[in-house]
Motif scaffolding. Structure first.
Motif, mmCIF file in Angstrom:
data_model
loop_
_atom_site.group_PDB
_atom_site.id
_atom_site.type_symbol
_atom_site.label_atom_id
_atom_site.label_comp_id
_atom_site.label_asym_id
_atom_site.label_seq_id
_atom_site.Cartn_x
_atom_site.Cartn_y
_atom_site.Cartn_z
ATOM 1 N N VAL A 280 -23.930 -5.088 52.731
ATOM 2 C CA VAL A 280 -22.562 -4.682 53.044
ATOM 3 C C VAL A 280 -22.325 -4.922 54.528
ATOM 4 N N GLU A 281 -21.371 -5.796 54.833
ATOM 5 C CA GLU A 281 -21.072 -6.136 56.230
ATOM 6 C C GLU A 281 -20.239 -5.043 56.897
ATOM 7 N N ASP A 282 -20.315 -5.033 58.229
ATOM 8 C CA ASP A 282 -19.563 -4.084 59.051
ATOM 9 C C ASP A 282 -19.790 -2.644 58.575
ATOM 10 N N ALA A 283 -21.070 -2.291 58.406
ATOM 11 C CA ALA A 283 -21.418 -0.960 57.913
ATOM 12 C C ALA A 283 -22.748 -0.524 58.507
ATOM 13 N N GLY A 284 -22.885 0.779 58.664
ATOM 14 C CA GLY A 284 -24.142 1.372 59.074
ATOM 15 C C GLY A 284 -24.781 2.095 57.906
ATOM 16 N N HIS A 285 -25.682 3.010 58.236
ATOM 17 C CA HIS A 285 -26.436 3.695 57.191
ATOM 18 C C HIS A 285 -25.517 4.440 56.218
ATOM 19 N N MET A 286 -24.419 4.994 56.710
ATOM 20 C CA MET A 286 -23.465 5.684 55.829
ATOM 21 C C MET A 286 -22.472 4.663 55.264
#
Length: 305
Positions: A280-286
Motif C-alpha cells: 500500500v503506497e503512501d502509508a505507514g504502519h497504520m
C-alpha cells in the motif's frame, strides 16, 4: 468529526472467564463466511471502521477487542501472553462461526495472531490477510537469562505505577496524541478514533481524565525469547491462501534499526505454502487508517478471487 457510514453494534461474549467485547457490522448470511478483523497492539476493534466503510460489499464483519484492550477486561493480570490470544480467538470462532471456516484479517499484533492461529487451526481459515504482522527479530538462547530478569523488573515497575499510560484532560488531547504518532491521520478521523480509543474517568483532583483503553501491563515484554523455528513451523502448517500486505514506509526498518528487515520477513514467508505479497503506497504502519479504501480493495479482491 468523521461520520461512520455503517454503524456497528456491540455485544459481550463469555470467553475463558472474561467478558469479551465484540463489534459487528452487517448480518450473518448462510452462503458467505464471516469476516473476522483483529486489531493491533494498543488498538481497539473500532479502529476498523474506516475500512468497513470503504468496502463495496456489505458482509457480516466481526471485530473483537482483545483481552485488556478496548472494552474487554484483562482479568487483573500483570502481563500478557500470545497463546492466550490464540485460545481467545478459538473461543470466539466457536461462538460466531461454529464449524464454518472464516475469512480472517489481522493488523500488526492481530496479524501475528492471525498467522499463528492459522497454523494451529488451519481448517478454520478460508483465506487470510496479514497487514504488517511481521513477527519479531530472532533472539538467541543466550539472551534468555537477561530477558527473564528484564521481565521481572518491568512487572515490579508496573506495580509501582511507573508504566501507567498517559492521561489527558480532554478527549482532544487523545486525538492530538494519535495524530502525533501518525502524521497522515486527518483531524476528523483522529477525533472519531479518540472517542472510541479512550474513556473519561474521575481523577484525584476532582476532575476527569481521558485514559487510553489499554492495560499498561501490555507494555511488559514477553519473558520467553521469540523462537523463529517455532514460528516457521506454524507458517508451514497454514493451508489457507495468504495475502501479506506491507505499507510503503517500511516500519520494520524504523522499529528495529537493522535487527530485523523486510528481506528477513520475506524469507520467513517462504514457509507459507500459498502466499503473495501486497503493498500500500503512501502509508505507514497504520495503513488501515492512512489508506482505508486501498486496504478495503485489497481485502475484497483477495477474498473474492
Amino acid at each position: 468529526m468523521y461520520q461512520a457510514l455503517r454503524i456497528s453494534r456491540s455485544e459481550f461474549v463469555p470467553v475463558r472467564n472474561l467478558s469479551y467485547h465484540v463489534r459487528q457490522w452487517g448480518e450473518p448470511t448462510p452462503d458467505r463466511p464471516p469476516l473476522v478483523l483483529l486489531h493491533g497492539w494498543m488498538d481497539v476493534a473500532a479502529s476498523w471502521q474506516f475500512v468497513v466503510d470503504a468496502m463495496q460489499d456489505e458482509r457480516w464483519v466481526i471485530a473483537p477487542d482483545f483481552r485488556g484492550f478496548g472494552l474487554t477486561d484483562g482479568g487483573k493480570v500483570d502481563n500478557y501472553w500470545m497463546p492466550d490470544y490464540l485460545a481467545d480467538l478459538d473461543w470466539l470462532l466457536d461462538h460466531y462461526a461454529g464449524d464454518r471456516s472464516v475469512d480472517l484479517v489481522g493488523h500488526s499484533m492481530g496479524g501475528n495472531v492471525s498467522m499463528q492461529y492459522s497454523g494451529v487451526r488451519p481448517q478454520r481459515i478460508r483465506r487470510l490477510v496479514n497487514l504488517e504482522g511481521f513477527g519479531m527479530p530472532a533472539l538467541k538462547p543466550e539472551q534468555a537469562p537477561e530477558r527473564y530478569g528484564k521481565w521481572i523488573d518491568e512487572i515490579k515497575r508496573l506495580h509501582r505505577g511507573e508504566m501507567d499510560l498517559a492521561r489527558y484532560p480532554a478527549v482532544d488531547g487523545v486525538a492530538r496524541r494519535l495524530m502525533k504518532t501518525n502524521p497522515r491521520l486527518s483531524q476528523d478521523k483522529a477525533d472519531w478514533l479518540a472517542a472510541h480509543w479512550s474513556v473519561a474517568r474521575p481523577h484525584a483532583d476532582g476532575g476527569d481524565r481521558w485514559e487510553i483503553l489499554g492495560d499498561p501491563a501490555h507494555k511488559i515484554i514477553n519473558a520467553h525469547i521469540f523462537r523463529v523455528d517455532e514460528m516457521l513451523a506454524l507458517y508451514a502448517s497454514i493451508t489457507a491462501p495468504v495475502l501479506a500486505v506491507e505499507a510503503s514506509d517500511d516500519s520494520l526498518s524504523q522499529w528495529w534499526k537493522g535487527r530485523y528487515s523486510l528481506d528477513e520477513y520475506h524469507e520467513r514467508l517462504k514457509k507459507v505454502p500459498d502466499v503473495r505479497i501486497g503493498r500500500v503506497e503512501d502509508a505507514g504502519h497504520m495503513l488501515h487508517h492512512d489508506q482505508p479504501a486501498r486496504v478495503a480493495s485489497l481485502i475484497e479482491e483477495f477474498f473474492a478471487a
